[in-house]
Design a protein around this motif. Structure first.
Motif, short mmCIF file in Angstrom:
data_model
loop_
_atom_site.label_atom_id
_atom_site.label_comp_id
_atom_site.label_asym_id
_atom_site.label_seq_id
_atom_site.Cartn_x
_atom_site.Cartn_y
_atom_site.Cartn_z
N GLY A 160 0.80 -1.22 0.00
CA GLY A 160 0.00 0.00 0.00
C GLY A 160 0.83 1.26 0.00
O GLY A 160 0.49 2.24 -0.66
N GLY A 161 1.94 1.26 0.71
CA GLY A 161 2.81 2.44 0.76
C GLY A 161 3.43 2.75 -0.59
O GLY A 161 3.59 3.92 -0.96
N LEU A 162 3.77 1.72 -1.32
CA LEU A 162 4.34 1.93 -2.66
C LEU A 162 3.30 2.54 -3.60
O LEU A 162 3.62 3.44 -4.38
N ALA A 163 2.07 2.08 -3.50
CA ALA A 163 1.00 2.66 -4.34
C ALA A 163 0.76 4.12 -3.96
O ALA A 163 0.56 4.97 -4.84
N MET A 164 0.80 4.43 -2.68
CA MET A 164 0.60 5.82 -2.25
C MET A 164 1.76 6.71 -2.69
O MET A 164 1.56 7.86 -3.08
N ALA A 165 2.98 6.18 -2.64
CA ALA A 165 4.14 6.95 -3.09
C ALA A 165 4.06 7.23 -4.59
O ALA A 165 4.35 8.35 -5.03
N MET A 166 3.67 6.23 -5.36
CA MET A 166 3.52 6.44 -6.80
C MET A 166 2.41 7.45 -7.09
O MET A 166 2.55 8.29 -7.98
N GLY A 167 1.33 7.37 -6.33
CA GLY A 167 0.24 8.32 -6.50
C GLY A 167 0.64 9.74 -6.17
O GLY A 167 0.10 10.70 -6.72
N ALA A 168 1.58 9.91 -5.27
CA ALA A 168 2.04 11.25 -4.92
C ALA A 168 3.11 11.76 -5.88
O ALA A 168 3.16 12.96 -6.19
N LEU A 169 3.97 10.87 -6.37
CA LEU A 169 5.10 11.30 -7.20
C LEU A 169 4.72 11.55 -8.66
O LEU A 169 5.28 12.44 -9.29
N ILE A 170 3.80 10.79 -9.20
CA ILE A 170 3.44 10.94 -10.61
C ILE A 170 2.86 12.33 -10.92
O ILE A 170 3.29 12.97 -11.88
N PRO A 171 1.90 12.84 -10.13
CA PRO A 171 1.42 14.20 -10.43
C PRO A 171 2.50 15.27 -10.28
O PRO A 171 2.51 16.26 -11.02
N VAL A 172 3.42 15.08 -9.35
CA VAL A 172 4.51 16.05 -9.20
C VAL A 172 5.38 16.04 -10.45
O VAL A 172 5.80 17.09 -10.94
N LEU A 173 5.64 14.86 -10.99
CA LEU A 173 6.42 14.78 -12.22
C LEU A 173 5.69 15.43 -13.40
O LEU A 173 6.32 16.05 -14.26
N ILE A 174 4.39 15.29 -13.43
CA ILE A 174 3.61 15.84 -14.54
C ILE A 174 3.53 17.37 -14.47
O ILE A 174 3.74 18.05 -15.47
N TRP A 175 3.26 17.92 -13.28
CA TRP A 175 2.95 19.34 -13.19
C TRP A 175 4.15 20.23 -12.85
O TRP A 175 4.09 21.44 -12.99
#
Length: 83
Positions: A48-63
């Motif tokens: 679950g922590g890995l999914a949450m980290a990916m969910g937080a990092l992907i939008p930062v990379l995009i925006w």
């Protein structure tokens, strides 16, 4: 407005990745086995922590802009997630 879209994108990515990572954790036997110091009574997936980290990092990379501060923060966050 960019903060709301980033929040929503992060939430939807996390919600989409949790079932995938749960299934992957069960297949790879990455389970937390209950013991005397644990509060759960059946094995729990540890992804679950890995999914949450990916969910937080992907939008930062995009925006975000690709400046050194953002790159350093993302590299540091990636190291923390790996450990």
């Amino acid at each position: 407005m960019i903060y709301l879209s980033t929040l929503l994108l992060s939430m939807f990515i996390t919600m989409a990745l949790i079932p995938l990572f749960r299934t992957l954790a069960v297949r790879l036997d990455a389970m937390d086995i209950p013991g005397e110091r644990k509060i759960h009574s059946y094995p729990m997936p540890k992804a679950g922590g890995l999914a949450m980290a990916m969910g937080a990092l992907i939008p930062v990379l995009i925006w975000s802009h690709a400046d050194q501060l953002v790159q350093g923060t993302l590299i540091g966050a990636g190291v923390v997630v790996l450990f």
